[in-house]
Design an enzyme around this catalytic site. Sequence first.
Site, mmCIF file in Angstrom:
data_model
loop_
_atom_site.group_PDB
_atom_site.id
_atom_site.type_symbol
_atom_site.label_atom_id
_atom_site.label_comp_id
_atom_site.label_asym_id
_atom_site.label_seq_id
_atom_site.Cartn_x
_atom_site.Cartn_y
_atom_site.Cartn_z
ATOM 1 N N LYS A 26 20.017 -27.805 -36.992
ATOM 2 C CA LYS A 26 19.099 -27.226 -37.985
ATOM 3 C C LYS A 26 19.855 -26.852 -39.259
ATOM 4 C CE LYS A 26 16.013 -25.618 -34.344
ATOM 5 N NZ LYS A 26 15.477 -24.518 -33.515
ATOM 6 N N GLN B 48 16.751 -18.255 -32.808
ATOM 7 C CA GLN B 48 16.699 -19.243 -31.730
ATOM 8 C C GLN B 48 16.357 -18.574 -30.399
ATOM 9 O OE1 GLN B 48 16.850 -22.492 -32.196
ATOM 10 N NE2 GLN B 48 16.897 -23.154 -30.085
ATOM 11 N N ASP C 140 9.104 -20.683 -37.877
ATOM 12 C CA ASP C 140 8.767 -21.164 -36.538
ATOM 13 C C ASP C 140 7.264 -21.054 -36.272
ATOM 14 O OD1 ASP C 140 10.850 -22.190 -34.937
ATOM 15 O OD2 ASP C 140 11.694 -20.181 -34.617
HETATM 16 N N1 GUN Z 1 14.071 -22.794 -28.693
HETATM 17 C C1 GUN Z 1 13.578 -23.994 -28.325
HETATM 18 N N2 GUN Z 1 12.773 -24.484 -29.289
HETATM 19 C C2 GUN Z 1 12.756 -23.567 -30.273
HETATM 20 C C3 GUN Z 1 12.111 -23.517 -31.540
HETATM 21 O O1 GUN Z 1 11.357 -24.400 -31.955
HETATM 22 N N3 GUN Z 1 12.359 -22.416 -32.280
HETATM 23 C C4 GUN Z 1 13.158 -21.416 -31.848
HETATM 24 N N4 GUN Z 1 13.333 -20.364 -32.641
HETATM 25 N N5 GUN Z 1 13.776 -21.428 -30.677
HETATM 26 C C5 GUN Z 1 13.571 -22.508 -29.904
#
Ligand code: GUN
Length: 295
Positions: free
Chosen positions: A54, A98, A121
Amino acid sequence: MTAIRIDGKAAAQGIRDRVAALVPAFQERIGRAPGLATVLVGEDPASAVYVRSKNRSTAESGMVSFAHNLPVTTSEDDLLQLVIDLNADSQVDGILVQLPLPSQIDATRVIETIDPGKDVDGFHPVNAGRLASGLPSLVPCTPLGCLYLLKQELGDLTGLDAVIVGRSNIVGKPMAQLLLGEHCTVTIAHSRTRDLPGVVRRADIVVAAVGRAEMVRGDWIKPGATVIDVGINRVPTAEGKARLVGDIAYDEVAGVAGAISPVPGGVGPMTIAMLMRNTLVAAHRRAGLPDPEGL
Ligand code: GUN
């Protein structure tokens, strides 16, 4: 029938290119590039890979990445304070914490502390509620990526029967809202649905997000249906290595479906592309600019 293989990698690259092309105009107008803060607590290897990816994608798009890596022992209060500081930081347009978080931290409290305008998100209850009400919101990246692939493949989705297998807040529920918004007839099925194969067999569109390796079989699929696989499951191979598979039994389903997204190379790359899109959109809204076009 052999299904069309939906190329999520190519679609994701297209979105990332469009985001990158729109960043200079924002920067010119506002005097800085959009910024995304990522927060990783602990050292779970899979999470670390996702967050690095990311951050790299943010930089490649010409945006600014603020990476916060905290020890696994971080207290809930310390994490909440970081989120409060990021909410107040004018350089930060998007905040991504995350998941999963270590057990001493309540993820719901953390998500509820993020400024909904920076919630790239789309997990904050305000954004979930706005999506359900048909109001402008920030939409979770994975279902947004699935919708993009479906529209690219099928065009207008009006009147189609869509079955989503999985009811999570991150994928299943927002996916249902998005497909309702496209005038589909939507069913949310899950592991306890009675006659799950029979329910899935009615669908023109199947989105599988249950987290069970190769659960959806070929004889569950209506011939010609479009099938999107959100699952990412690691299964051991005969040689003692790990192999990534989705929630769809790919080879079986590819013999019946009209189109299918593979794992890897389907939904996965779309999630990060949509995170870039959401960061750019959040930056525009926070700056009082209209949403960027063509995303
Ligand atoms: N963990 C697994 N997928 C995601 C996501 O799309 N966003 C976040 N913040 N954590 C995750």
